[in-house]
Design an enzyme around this catalytic site. Structure first.
Site, PDB file in Angstrom:
ATOM      1  N   ASP A 189      40.058  27.730 101.069  1.00 23.15           N
ATOM      2  CA  ASP A 189      38.760  27.086 101.217  1.00 23.15           C
ATOM      3  C   ASP A 189      38.268  26.560  99.872  1.00 23.15           C
ATOM      4  O   ASP A 189      38.384  27.256  98.855  1.00 23.15           O
ATOM      5  CB  ASP A 189      37.728  28.092 101.734  1.00 23.15           C
ATOM      6  CG  ASP A 189      38.080  28.652 103.100  1.00 23.15           C
ATOM      7  OD1 ASP A 189      37.577  28.116 104.092  1.00 23.15           O
ATOM      8  OD2 ASP A 189      38.848  29.636 103.163  1.00 23.15           O
TER       9      ASP A 189
ATOM     10  N   HIS B 198      42.875  35.605  90.363  1.00 27.87           N
ATOM     11  CA  HIS B 198      43.344  36.310  91.551  1.00 27.87           C
ATOM     12  C   HIS B 198      43.623  37.773  91.190  1.00 27.87           C
ATOM     13  O   HIS B 198      43.471  38.191  90.038  1.00 27.87           O
ATOM     14  CB  HIS B 198      44.624  35.664  92.091  1.00 27.87           C
ATOM     15  CG  HIS B 198      44.371  34.614  93.128  1.00 27.87           C
ATOM     16  ND1 HIS B 198      44.023  34.920  94.428  1.00 27.87           N
ATOM     17  CD2 HIS B 198      44.425  33.264  93.053  1.00 27.87           C
ATOM     18  CE1 HIS B 198      43.869  33.793  95.106  1.00 27.87           C
ATOM     19  NE2 HIS B 198      44.104  32.771  94.303  1.00 27.87           N
TER      20      HIS B 198
ATOM     21  N   HIS C 291      50.002  37.929 104.834  1.00 31.31           N
ATOM     22  CA  HIS C 291      51.104  37.282 105.547  1.00 31.31           C
ATOM     23  C   HIS C 291      52.019  38.279 106.249  1.00 31.31           C
ATOM     24  O   HIS C 291      53.191  37.982 106.501  1.00 31.31           O
ATOM     25  CB  HIS C 291      51.908  36.391 104.584  1.00 31.31           C
ATOM     26  CG  HIS C 291      51.129  35.204 104.113  1.00 31.31           C
ATOM     27  ND1 HIS C 291      51.051  34.028 104.825  1.00 31.31           N
ATOM     28  CD2 HIS C 291      50.364  35.031 103.011  1.00 31.31           C
ATOM     29  CE1 HIS C 291      50.287  33.170 104.172  1.00 31.31           C
ATOM     30  NE2 HIS C 291      49.856  33.753 103.068  1.00 31.31           N
TER      31      HIS C 291
END
Length: 415
Positions: free
Chosen positions: A361, A106, A17
């Site tokens: 996704d 993650h 980001h």
């Protein structure tokens, strides 16, 4: 580290980001005709928001060349390329609940422990946004290899969950012995693969099964993994640097550096362990003549005098390319971010429930196709430059030795 390669060096930068993501490519040969139009198609294939079974993040991923090219010709100096993040939404990640929890599977926890700090939104450097630089660099590597040697690199989805394009059987525990699979490797191209979007599995019946499976997991706010198979055709002989930089080893390094990868197999792979040596061995045969249409591309590139009747080796023997098709498969895990509530633990070691937010996704496999192709091209380009340096030096030594013998002969005759 963020750099891959020794001779064709690729250095990516950027977080999920931040303002932009991109790459610096060092070692690209000079005098190559190159513009953004050579790079954009692969980035467009990689971009998010392509279908109902991919992330809704809407990024155009337009590449801008910053340096290393003048009037559409490479200068031999570093090539810098960037892609602006136009649709970043860090607020999707910045809430008190998500800030308290390392997201399951993650990289939040490991980055925090390693660096003492982490990106506050998205996956930071572990995000798939980082792969934009790889794809841009891979497009350059592929253009060089294609222009010089006619190299073709094509990847496709070979499984999603338990839905396979070529399911293993007792007769063919590895696709390497399956005639249908081997025939596909001879003819498959990107246009055909892309005609099966959104899944990119080049068989309609299998693609329909896979798309339905992905949609089912999406509707359950869950995710699913799968595999990508890649074939590389017209590979020059002699690529690979034994013992520690064997070509299959560097390909494995490249593929397993892609986010979400969990496995790599080449040639017969794990299924080949169930095949006896009498079947698995690849007998040598005389190589066919080069078609006239390809003779111009092969100028100065060594072509094999022999080839193999079968190709369970996957085009590499002793860590060195043998001229046959190289093919391998890469396994991708289910995306870690799912919409379901998950029982886990906070950074402060308190148990709790996390409901992750963000745009992700339900399966990364279809969008991984150009990334796998890019890393294959970068790996081959690096190996190609290493071998060209060795071969050129060898030729110079042999020429010098021949000239020395000739001069010695003239000296003896003169005396």
């Amino acid at each position: 580290m963020s750099t891959f390669g020794n001779h064709f060096r690729v250095h990516t930068y950027g977080e999920s980001h931040c303002l932009s993501v991109g790459v610096v490519v060092d070692g690209c040969p000079p005098c190559l005709q190159l513009t953004e139009a050579d790079i954009q198609p692969q980035l467009t294939r990689r971009r998010p928001g392509q279908s109902a079974i991919s992330t809704p993040r809407d990024e155009k991923d337009r590449v801008e060349i910053q340096s290393g090219i003048e009037n559409g010709i490479t200068l031999g100096s570093p090539i810098a390329m960037r892609v602006m993040n136009e649709n970043q939404r860090p607020k999707d990640y910045g809430n008190k609940t998500m800030d308290k929890f390392p997201r399951p599977s993650h990289a939040d926890w490991t980055y925090q422990e390693k660096y003492g700090i982490r990106a506050s939104s998205g996956g930071g450097r572990s995000s798939a946004r980082e792969t934009i630089g790889r794809v841009a660099a891979g497009a350059i590597a592929e253009k060089v290899l294609r222009d010089i040697a006619g190299v073709e690199i094509v990847a496709f989805v070979s499984s999603i969950g338990n839905e396979f394009l070529f399911p293993p059987t007792a007769t063919h525990p590895s696709p390497s012995t399956n005639p249908e699979f081997l025939k596909m490797l001879e003819t498959i191209d990107r246009k055909t693969v892309d005609s099966f979007v959104p899944v990119r599995c080049p068989n309609q019946e299998a693609a329909d099964r896979m798309e339905k499976l992905i949609a089912d997991f999406r509707d359950k706010q869950d995710s699913i993994g799968g595999t990508v198979t890649c074939v590389i055709r017209n590979v020059p002989v002699g690529l690979g640097e034994p013992c520690f930089d064997k070509l299959e080893a560097t390909l494995a390094h490249a593929m397993l550096s892609i986010p979400a990868t969990k496995g790599f197999e080449i040639g017969s792979g794990f299924g080949g362990c169930r095949i006896p040596g009498s079947i698995h061995n690849d007998p040598f045969i005389k190589a066919p003549a080069i078609p006239p249409s390809q003779s111009g591309l092969q100028s100065g590139i060594p072509r094999p005098r022999l080839t193999t009747k079968t190709n369970n080796s996957g085009g590499i023997q002793g860590g060195i390319s043998n001229g046959a098709h190289i093919y391998f498969t890469v396994a991708f895990k289910p995306p870690a971010t799912i919409g379901q509530a998950q029982h886990t633990t906070t950074y402060d070691e308190e148990e709790g429930v996390l409901e992750a937010k963000g745009r992700h996704d339900p399966s990364v496999v279809p969008r991984a196709i150009p990334i796998v192709e890019a890393m294959a091209a970068i790996t081959l380009m690096d190996a190609f430059l290493a071998q060209q340096a060795r071969a050129s030096t060898r030729d110079l030594i042999q020429a010098a030795q021949a000239n020395s013998k000739k001069l010695d002969g003239l000296s003896l005759n003169g005396s």
